[in-house]
Write an enzyme that holds these catalytic residues in place. Structure first.
Site, PDB file in Angstrom:
ATOM      1  N   TRP A   1      -3.827  -1.853  -0.819  1.00 37.44           N
ATOM      2  CA  TRP A   1      -3.818  -3.072  -1.628  1.00 37.44           C
ATOM      3  C   TRP A   1      -4.206  -4.176  -0.664  1.00 37.44           C
ATOM      4  O   TRP A   1      -3.452  -4.519   0.244  1.00 37.44           O
ATOM      5  CB  TRP A   1      -2.418  -3.296  -2.200  1.00 37.44           C
TER       6      TRP A   1
ATOM      7  N   ARG B   1       2.336   1.138  -7.739  1.00 34.84           N
ATOM      8  CA  ARG B   1       2.440  -0.050  -6.898  1.00 34.84           C
ATOM      9  C   ARG B   1       1.145  -0.849  -6.898  1.00 34.84           C
ATOM     10  O   ARG B   1       1.121  -1.962  -6.388  1.00 34.84           O
ATOM     11  CB  ARG B   1       2.763   0.373  -5.463  1.00 34.84           C
TER      12      ARG B   1
ATOM     13  N   CYS C   1       0.847  -1.185   0.000  1.00 33.63           N
ATOM     14  CA  CYS C   1       0.000   0.000   0.000  1.00 33.63           C
ATOM     15  C   CYS C   1       0.888   1.242   0.000  1.00 33.63           C
ATOM     16  O   CYS C   1       2.086   1.165   0.206  1.00 33.63           O
ATOM     17  CB  CYS C   1      -0.859   0.002   1.246  1.00 33.63           C
TER      18      CYS C   1
ATOM     19  N   LYS D   1       0.188  -8.569 -18.365  1.00 34.51           N
ATOM     20  CA  LYS D   1       0.390  -9.032 -16.993  1.00 34.51           C
ATOM     21  C   LYS D   1      -0.716  -9.975 -16.569  1.00 34.51           C
ATOM     22  O   LYS D   1      -0.491 -10.923 -15.831  1.00 34.51           O
ATOM     23  CB  LYS D   1       0.470  -7.830 -16.052  1.00 34.51           C
TER      24      LYS D   1
ATOM     25  N   LYS E   1      11.487 -17.638 -18.286  1.00 30.16           N
ATOM     26  CA  LYS E   1      11.957 -16.270 -17.963  1.00 30.16           C
ATOM     27  C   LYS E   1      12.817 -15.743 -19.095  1.00 30.16           C
ATOM     28  O   LYS E   1      12.672 -14.606 -19.518  1.00 30.16           O
ATOM     29  CB  LYS E   1      12.777 -16.247 -16.669  1.00 30.16           C
TER      30      LYS E   1
ATOM     31  N   GLU F   1      10.838 -23.071 -15.768  1.00 30.81           N
ATOM     32  CA  GLU F   1      10.645 -21.666 -15.377  1.00 30.81           C
ATOM     33  C   GLU F   1      11.841 -20.806 -15.806  1.00 30.81           C
ATOM     34  O   GLU F   1      11.672 -19.678 -16.271  1.00 30.81           O
ATOM     35  CB  GLU F   1      10.416 -21.590 -13.853  1.00 30.81           C
TER      36      GLU F   1
ATOM     37  N   ASN G   1       0.661   0.209   6.617  1.00 30.81           N
ATOM     38  CA  ASN G   1       1.121  -0.787   5.644  1.00 30.81           C
ATOM     39  C   ASN G   1       1.671  -1.954   6.429  1.00 30.81           C
ATOM     40  O   ASN G   1       2.327  -1.749   7.460  1.00 30.81           O
ATOM     41  CB  ASN G   1       2.260  -0.233   4.779  1.00 30.81           C
ATOM     42  N   GLY G   2       1.454  -3.162   5.942  1.00 26.72           N
ATOM     43  CA  GLY G   2       2.002  -4.332   6.619  1.00 26.72           C
ATOM     44  C   GLY G   2       0.896  -5.260   7.071  1.00 26.72           C
ATOM     45  O   GLY G   2      -0.257  -5.140   6.652  1.00 26.72           O
TER      46      GLY G   2
ATOM     47  N   GLU H   1      10.738 -14.988 -22.351  1.00 25.11           N
ATOM     48  CA  GLU H   1       9.810 -13.862 -22.193  1.00 25.11           C
ATOM     49  C   GLU H   1      10.494 -12.508 -22.348  1.00 25.11           C
ATOM     50  O   GLU H   1       9.961 -11.612 -22.975  1.00 25.11           O
ATOM     51  CB  GLU H   1       9.243 -13.854 -20.772  1.00 25.11           C
TER      52      GLU H   1
ATOM     53  N   HIS I   1      16.410 -38.508 -25.415  1.00 27.14           N
ATOM     54  CA  HIS I   1      15.260 -38.953 -26.214  1.00 27.14           C
ATOM     55  C   HIS I   1      14.892 -37.922 -27.284  1.00 27.14           C
ATOM     56  O   HIS I   1      13.773 -37.935 -27.786  1.00 27.14           O
ATOM     57  CB  HIS I   1      14.065 -39.231 -25.305  1.00 27.14           C
TER      58      HIS I   1
HETATM   59  C1  F6R Z   1       5.302 -15.548 -16.726  1.00 25.81           C
HETATM   60  C2  F6R Z   1       3.986 -15.156 -16.250  1.00 25.81           C
HETATM   61  C3  F6R Z   1       2.807 -15.898 -16.792  1.00 25.81           C
HETATM   62  C4  F6R Z   1       1.772 -16.104 -15.692  1.00 25.81           C
HETATM   63  C5  F6R Z   1       0.508 -16.740 -16.262  1.00 25.81           C
HETATM   64  C6  F6R Z   1      -0.508 -17.027 -15.179  1.00 25.81           C
HETATM   65  O1  F6R Z   1       6.313 -14.749 -16.179  1.00 25.81           O
HETATM   66  O2  F6R Z   1       3.850 -14.263 -15.475  1.00 25.81           O
HETATM   67  O3  F6R Z   1       3.187 -17.116 -17.359  1.00 25.81           O
HETATM   68  O4  F6R Z   1       2.332 -16.917 -14.700  1.00 25.81           O
HETATM   69  O5  F6R Z   1      -0.060 -15.879 -17.215  1.00 25.81           O
HETATM   70  O6  F6R Z   1      -0.882 -15.867 -14.525  1.00 25.81           O
HETATM   71  P1  F6R Z   1      -1.548 -15.886 -13.104  1.00 25.81           P
HETATM   72  O7  F6R Z   1      -0.567 -16.481 -12.149  1.00 25.81           O
HETATM   73  O8  F6R Z   1      -1.871 -14.458 -12.812  1.00 25.81           O
HETATM   74  O9  F6R Z   1      -2.777 -16.753 -13.209  1.00 25.81           O
END
Ligand code: F6R
Length: 609
Positions: free
Chosen positions: A74, A27, A2, A604, A486, A482, A98-99, A489, A505
């Protein structure tokens, strides 16, 4: 996380508070409010949703005054709503926080027994009642804040004003950032630098346990024992944009570095070492559901799916319950066998991912009990789940998920121990040992992050690579996935994650001197087996980047580059092995000059199929 902004001085403060809060908008927040001393009393104004709602309300009915506090919330405890928005008021005081106050349930019971009624679902309101009651019993505001915070466990940045002392602001900090700032005949308190930059650059950062009393002319600081002390101001030179990123070049890097703190938040209040057990904050499934439990089904997308894959191993090993993992987009269209006797666990940072939401609805309608693991409070997924274990990662702004992932991993561990204790597969002593290990992880990650520059040096060799292979086994197989995700992406370099045992394989055909191979090979049950993959790669001229245990001299002979992690039990390794891989992806992308926080074609929150 927050935002906090507070002002005392000569100017009308409503606009100053709103502008300061606006600077903290990046934020993320879901409601906002201000409390201003209008010369007669403290007037409160709160609104759900964006700051513009609050702005409209203040414009329609202005609040005049030069002492005030403001907040963007938040949600962590209680849904986003006007009632739950800060400031909270009681007994002539008003505060923002906050917290997380960990022991708020116990404090609430105690206050209720003394006749207090509460108007919100928040932990914060407890602090308002404690401080207000203390002021009513005759304490000055600073003493009241100090006495109340002594009773609070957890984290807080608190900023408080009182109708009895309308010339001052009292601020207190414990594990949540708080800065006071000194202008010309005015002072400020804020959770973050960008809020105050338009007014002054002279700031004092509060440390844990410290309090401050701000008037228009002065700032007095007090240590944890209440003794006054002095600390020189710092003159911050940050421009407003880098101030939002707290000096980091990108939000993603800031979020990578936030992971130790966020993991502490995830674990906070949930681990009982005495009992060797876990509390899930009221999300615990009813006993009848647990008694009838036959299977756990973990469903998610992207990075959250990788956390689910780690969760499968943890839950199966520690609780000995069969676990199925599926991609939400596959699960929802395959007419899945799911129903009573299944615990369905959707994992989602945003809580809004369309496929995960649809899978959840299907599982629910067929009779499964739904326990969500989610970061955003009261988002769509928690709203329709039977219970939610919140990951408490705070808002994640970088599109590539980092801290949301590691807090999901920690949540998987909490869930595995919780289920193991319910099923009787874990006795308290073993659970205690596991949890003690888990609690050391944030400190270990802090140390790993110190190697960021060393990882950058390694990254320099690979910015022109066209394609990467990532290999891992067991709990580190999802980390290979993962790590590869990363990299692709944010750097737009093709990368594939593979279970190391699968290499021969098929993917082995790709390996030549132009193919860097990241081998995740910490000391574990399967160390020797990964090691043989490593030899196969070397034999074909592939460049090897190993993630290995500190002091592993053998691997250093075979790998071109080694990124080390401290020795750790297998089930905790993913929380460590992912850190150098996040850094590797970040530094490669940074040197390539891509748009790291908003990579092309990515959103996002994926709210469409
Ligand atoms: C990768 C990433 C995406 C999300 C995916 C699911 O860095 O952020 O692969 O993990 O779109 O999103 P959530 O977790 O919000 O359901």
């Amino acid at each position: 996380m927050c935002g906090i902004m507070a002002y005392v001085g000569e100017q009308e403060c409503a606009e100053i508070l709103l502008e300061g809060l606006q600077k903290l908008e990046y934020r993320g927040y879901d409601s906002a409010g201000v409390a201003i001393w209008d010369g007669q009393r403290i007037e409160l104004r709160r609104c759900e949703g964006k700051l513009v709602n609050l702005r409209r309300s203040v414009a329609a009915e202005p609040i005049l005054g030069s002492l005030g506090i403001g907040h963007t919330r938040w949600a962590t405890h209680g849904r986003p709503s006007e009632q739950n928005a800060h400031p909270h008021t009681w007994g002539g005081i008003s505060l923002v926080h906050n917290g997380i106050i960990e022991n708020y349930v116990a404090l609430k019971q105690e206050l209720s027994a003394r006749g207090h009624d509460f108007s919100s679902e928040t932990d914060t309101e407890i602090a308002a009642h404690l401080i207000g009651a203390s002021v009513q019993s005759g304490h000055d505001l600073h003493t009241a804040v100090r006495l109340a915070t002594k009773r609070m466990e957890g984290s807080y940045a608190l900023v408080v004003i009182s109708e009895d002392e309308p010339d001052r602001i009292v601020a207190a900090r414990q594990q949540s950032p708080l800065v006071v700032a000194i202008g010309n005949g005015e002072t400020f308190a804020a959770s973050d630098i960008p809020a105050i930059l338009a007014h002054t650059r002279d700031v004092i950062f509060l440390e844990d346990g410290e309090t401050a009393v701000l008037t228009a002319q002065s700032v007095q600081l007090f240590d944890a024992d209440g003794l006054a002390f002095e600390r020189p101001t710092k003159h911050v030179l940050w421009d407003p944009i880098s101030a939002e990123k707290q000096g980091f070049k990108h939000f993603m890097l800031k979020e990578i570095f936030e992971q130790p703190d966020k993991l502490v938040d995830t674990l906070r209040g949930r681990i009982s070492l005495d009992r060797g057990d876990i509390a899930l904050d009221g999300a615990e499934p009813p006993k009848a559901i647990l008694d009838a439990l036959k299977r756990v089904v973990l469903v998610a997308c992207g990075t959250s799916y990788h956390a689910a894959l780690v969760g499968k191993t943890l839950i199966e090993q520690l609780a000995r319950i069969p676990v199925e993992v599926d991609l939400a987009s596959e699960f929802r269209y395959r007419d899945p066998l799911i129903g009573a006797g299944d615990l369905f666990v959707p994992i989602s940072q945003s809580g809004e991912t369309a496929d995960t939401l649809a899978a959840l609805k299907m599982a629910h309608s067929r009779g499964a009990h739904v326990l969500a693991v989610c970061n955003v409070v009261d988002s769509s997924i928690p709203r329709i789940s039977d219970g939610t274990l919140y990951t408490h990662a705070g808002p994640e702004i970088g599109v590539a998920s980092t801290k949301a992932f590691t807090t999901q991993l920690a949540s998987m561990m909490l869930l595995a121990v919780y289920l193991g204790r319910r099923k009787g597969t874990l006795d308290p002593a073993r659970a205690r040992m596991l949890l003690e290990d888990l609690r050391t992880i944030p400190t270990q990650i802090e140390k790993l992050l110190e190697a960021s520059d060393a990882v950058r040096e390694i990254a320099k060799h690979f910015i022109h690579a066209r394609s990467f292979l990532y290999l891992g086994r067991g709990v580190n197989y999802p980390i290979a996935l993962e790590g590869a995700l990363k990299l692709k992406e944010i750097s737009y370099i093709h990368a594939e994650g593979y279970a190391a045992g699968e290499m021969k394989h098929g993917p082995i055909a790709l390996i030549d001197e132009n193919m860097p191979v990241v081998v995740i090979a910490p000391k574990s049950e399967t160390y020797e087996k990964v090691f043989s993959n490593l030899e196969e790669v070397r034999a074909r001229g592939g460049k090897v980047l190993a993630v290995a245990t500190e002091g592993d001299l053998k691997i250093a002979r075979f790998a071109d580059h080694v990124m080390t992690i401290p020795a750790a039990p297998d089930y905790l390794q993913p929380l460590l092995t992912i850190i150098p891989l996040q850094l590797l992806a970040y530094h490669i992308a940074d040197m390539k000059g891509t748009d790291i926080d908003q990579p092309r074609n990515l959103a996002k929150s994926v709210t469409v199929e």
